[in-house]
Design a protein around this motif. Sequence first.
Motif, mmCIF file in Angstrom:
data_model
loop_
_atom_site.group_PDB
_atom_site.id
_atom_site.type_symbol
_atom_site.label_atom_id
_atom_site.label_comp_id
_atom_site.label_asym_id
_atom_site.label_seq_id
_atom_site.Cartn_x
_atom_site.Cartn_y
_atom_site.Cartn_z
ATOM 1 N N SER A 134 -29.052 0.991 -21.409
ATOM 2 C CA SER A 134 -28.111 0.085 -22.058
ATOM 3 C C SER A 134 -28.872 -1.092 -22.656
ATOM 4 C CB SER A 134 -27.087 -0.418 -21.035
ATOM 5 O OG SER A 134 -27.732 -1.222 -20.048
ATOM 6 N N GLY A 135 -28.150 -1.945 -23.403
ATOM 7 C CA GLY A 135 -28.818 -3.074 -24.044
ATOM 8 C C GLY A 135 -29.507 -3.983 -23.054
ATOM 9 N N GLY A 136 -28.796 -4.324 -21.964
ATOM 10 C CA GLY A 136 -29.408 -5.202 -20.961
ATOM 11 C C GLY A 136 -30.558 -4.539 -20.247
ATOM 12 N N GLU A 137 -30.410 -3.246 -19.927
ATOM 13 C CA GLU A 137 -31.478 -2.524 -19.243
ATOM 14 C C GLU A 137 -32.696 -2.374 -20.148
ATOM 15 O OE1 GLU A 137 -29.309 0.968 -18.340
ATOM 16 O OE2 GLU A 137 -28.677 0.291 -16.349
ATOM 17 N N SER A 138 -32.463 -2.129 -21.443
ATOM 18 C CA SER A 138 -33.578 -2.031 -22.392
ATOM 19 C C SER A 138 -34.352 -3.339 -22.460
ATOM 20 C CB SER A 138 -33.060 -1.662 -23.791
ATOM 21 O OG SER A 138 -32.479 -0.381 -23.790
ATOM 22 N N PHE A 139 -33.619 -4.445 -22.397
ATOM 23 C CA PHE A 139 -34.286 -5.749 -22.414
ATOM 24 C C PHE A 139 -35.148 -5.928 -21.174
ATOM 25 C CE2 PHE A 139 -34.410 -10.252 -21.262
ATOM 26 C CZ PHE A 139 -35.043 -10.764 -22.375
ATOM 27 N N LEU A 140 -34.630 -5.500 -20.026
ATOM 28 C CA LEU A 140 -35.414 -5.611 -18.793
ATOM 29 C C LEU A 140 -36.692 -4.776 -18.886
ATOM 30 C CD1 LEU A 140 -32.673 -5.423 -15.998
ATOM 31 C CD2 LEU A 140 -33.796 -7.447 -16.945
ATOM 32 N N ALA A 141 -36.573 -3.556 -19.432
ATOM 33 C CA ALA A 141 -37.754 -2.696 -19.571
ATOM 34 C C ALA A 141 -38.764 -3.318 -20.524
ATOM 35 C CB ALA A 141 -37.338 -1.312 -20.062
ATOM 36 N N ALA A 142 -38.255 -3.864 -21.643
ATOM 37 C CA ALA A 142 -39.156 -4.503 -22.610
ATOM 38 C C ALA A 142 -39.826 -5.726 -22.001
ATOM 39 C CB ALA A 142 -38.369 -4.891 -23.866
ATOM 40 N N LEU A 143 -39.060 -6.498 -21.233
ATOM 41 C CA LEU A 143 -39.628 -7.676 -20.584
ATOM 42 C C LEU A 143 -40.679 -7.281 -19.557
ATOM 43 C CD1 LEU A 143 -39.718 -10.695 -20.075
ATOM 44 C CD2 LEU A 143 -37.777 -10.434 -18.503
ATOM 45 N N ALA A 144 -40.414 -6.218 -18.798
ATOM 46 C CA ALA A 144 -41.379 -5.747 -17.801
ATOM 47 C C ALA A 144 -42.687 -5.340 -18.469
ATOM 48 C CB ALA A 144 -40.790 -4.571 -17.025
ATOM 49 N N LEU A 145 -42.588 -4.643 -19.601
ATOM 50 C CA LEU A 145 -43.801 -4.232 -20.314
ATOM 51 C C LEU A 145 -44.511 -5.441 -20.919
ATOM 52 C CD1 LEU A 145 -42.599 -0.960 -22.075
ATOM 53 C CD2 LEU A 145 -44.251 -1.165 -20.209
ATOM 54 N N ALA A 146 -43.738 -6.415 -21.399
ATOM 55 C CA ALA A 146 -44.358 -7.624 -21.954
ATOM 56 C C ALA A 146 -45.115 -8.390 -20.882
ATOM 57 C CB ALA A 146 -43.276 -8.510 -22.588
ATOM 58 N N LEU A 147 -44.505 -8.499 -19.715
ATOM 59 C CA LEU A 147 -45.181 -9.179 -18.610
ATOM 60 C C LEU A 147 -46.451 -8.432 -18.213
ATOM 61 C CD1 LEU A 147 -42.095 -10.063 -16.366
ATOM 62 C CD2 LEU A 147 -43.324 -11.570 -17.932
ATOM 63 N N ALA A 148 -46.346 -7.093 -18.137
ATOM 64 C CA ALA A 148 -47.517 -6.289 -17.767
ATOM 65 C C ALA A 148 -48.614 -6.425 -18.804
ATOM 66 C CB ALA A 148 -47.108 -4.825 -17.608
ATOM 67 N N LEU A 149 -48.224 -6.411 -20.085
ATOM 68 C CA LEU A 149 -49.222 -6.522 -21.153
ATOM 69 C C LEU A 149 -49.917 -7.873 -21.112
ATOM 70 C CD1 LEU A 149 -50.493 -5.152 -23.595
ATOM 71 C CD2 LEU A 149 -48.681 -6.140 -25.009
ATOM 72 N N SER A 150 -49.157 -8.921 -20.849
ATOM 73 C CA SER A 150 -49.761 -10.255 -20.785
ATOM 74 C C SER A 150 -50.744 -10.366 -19.636
ATOM 75 C CB SER A 150 -48.665 -11.311 -20.632
ATOM 76 O OG SER A 150 -48.046 -11.218 -19.358
ATOM 77 N N GLU A 151 -50.539 -9.553 -18.587
ATOM 78 C CA GLU A 151 -51.449 -9.569 -17.441
ATOM 79 C C GLU A 151 -52.684 -8.708 -17.679
ATOM 80 O OE1 GLU A 151 -47.910 -10.028 -14.063
ATOM 81 O OE2 GLU A 151 -48.876 -8.100 -14.443
ATOM 82 N N GLN A 152 -52.500 -7.599 -18.411
ATOM 83 C CA GLN A 152 -53.590 -6.646 -18.585
ATOM 84 C C GLN A 152 -54.560 -7.044 -19.691
ATOM 85 O OE1 GLN A 152 -54.198 -4.044 -16.561
ATOM 86 N NE2 GLN A 152 -52.447 -4.750 -15.350
ATOM 87 N N VAL A 153 -54.062 -7.633 -20.777
ATOM 88 C CA VAL A 153 -54.940 -7.962 -21.896
ATOM 89 C C VAL A 153 -56.073 -8.902 -21.498
ATOM 90 C CG1 VAL A 153 -55.037 -9.127 -24.139
ATOM 91 C CG2 VAL A 153 -53.234 -7.474 -23.664
ATOM 92 N N PRO A 154 -55.825 -9.954 -20.700
ATOM 93 C CA PRO A 154 -56.954 -10.825 -20.311
ATOM 94 C C PRO A 154 -58.063 -10.091 -19.578
ATOM 95 C CG PRO A 154 -54.857 -11.895 -19.851
ATOM 96 C CD PRO A 154 -54.541 -10.471 -20.221
ATOM 97 N N SER A 155 -57.726 -9.051 -18.811
ATOM 98 C CA SER A 155 -58.760 -8.319 -18.070
ATOM 99 C C SER A 155 -59.680 -7.546 -19.000
ATOM 100 C CB SER A 155 -58.111 -7.359 -17.070
ATOM 101 O OG SER A 155 -57.410 -6.330 -17.750
ATOM 102 N N LEU A 156 -59.244 -7.308 -20.247
ATOM 103 C CA LEU A 156 -60.064 -6.596 -21.218
ATOM 104 C C LEU A 156 -60.852 -7.535 -22.118
ATOM 105 C CD1 LEU A 156 -57.427 -3.922 -22.350
ATOM 106 C CD2 LEU A 156 -59.185 -3.702 -20.583
ATOM 107 N N ALA A 157 -60.611 -8.824 -21.963
ATOM 108 C CA ALA A 157 -61.270 -9.794 -22.837
ATOM 109 C C ALA A 157 -62.739 -9.942 -22.481
ATOM 110 C CB ALA A 157 -60.574 -11.147 -22.730
ATOM 111 N N ALA A 158 -63.549 -10.165 -23.502
ATOM 112 C CA ALA A 158 -64.985 -10.346 -23.278
ATOM 113 C C ALA A 158 -65.311 -11.738 -22.761
ATOM 114 C CB ALA A 158 -65.743 -10.085 -24.579
ATOM 115 N N SER A 159 -64.417 -12.695 -23.015
ATOM 116 C CA SER A 159 -64.649 -14.058 -22.560
ATOM 117 C C SER A 159 -63.307 -14.716 -22.280
ATOM 118 C CB SER A 159 -65.409 -14.867 -23.628
ATOM 119 O OG SER A 159 -64.602 -15.023 -24.783
ATOM 120 N N ALA A 160 -63.364 -15.894 -21.661
ATOM 121 C CA ALA A 160 -62.136 -16.624 -21.333
ATOM 122 C C ALA A 160 -61.392 -17.049 -22.585
ATOM 123 C CB ALA A 160 -62.473 -17.833 -20.475
ATOM 124 N N ARG A 161 -62.089 -17.158 -23.687
ATOM 125 C CA ARG A 161 -61.448 -17.580 -24.929
ATOM 126 C C ARG A 161 -60.417 -16.548 -25.403
ATOM 127 N NH1 ARG A 161 -66.676 -19.552 -28.528
ATOM 128 N NH2 ARG A 161 -67.405 -21.210 -27.107
#
Length: 219
Positions: A134-161
């Motif tokens: 549903s619309g609300g459930e889709s938002f929750l799934a999208a938010l969960a992936l956004a949160l996960a992506l924000s956590e995972q991308v820094p671990s792939l960074a070559a530097s703190a910048r």
Amino acid sequence: DLEAVGELVPTSADLAALAATVEAAHAAAIGEAAVAARRVADLEERIARRAELEAEIESLRERGARFKQLALELRQDRIVAFLQEEALATLARAGSVHLEELSSARYRLEVVDDEFLVVDTWNGEERGSVKTLSGGESFLAALALALALSEQVPSLAASARSRVSSLFLDEGFGTLDEETLQVVVGAVEVLGGDDRMVGVVTHVVELAERLPARIVIEK
């Protein structure tokens, strides 16, 4: 004596000559036996060496096959597909942690053939496309992936910048009921407490009032 000697040596009427002939034949036989023994030993060594070479050839063939397969896997199209598959699987695992929290342990995420699926644990582990939510459930799934992506991308960074220091969520809150909204707001607040700026674009007044700083747009 002649009967004993038989045809092993030439016959001789003189017993002494016959004895000398037999003695010479005996010495020759010993020499031939020694030569034959050396040839047998040489053949045995060659046979053993052949077995070693055959084993080495088989090992090299297997190694060559592995290198060939590795070369195929390291082609640009294959390595990109592999990295994408690994990244999606990692994102799904991390996103499931957040989605289970946001959905009261009802949903989790999986990836099959590069497509995100949602698993409904309240409905016999039923799997389906995230598009069926549903619309609300889709938002929750999208938010969960956004949160996960924000956590995972820094671990792939070559530097703190290169770390992700800001995240913007654009609407979607209006489709949530009050209880789910409170859960989402709590998750956003936690995310913003990790030296990260979280921007929320929303027309939901209750949500806007809970944010520490606001920019109000009026017509």
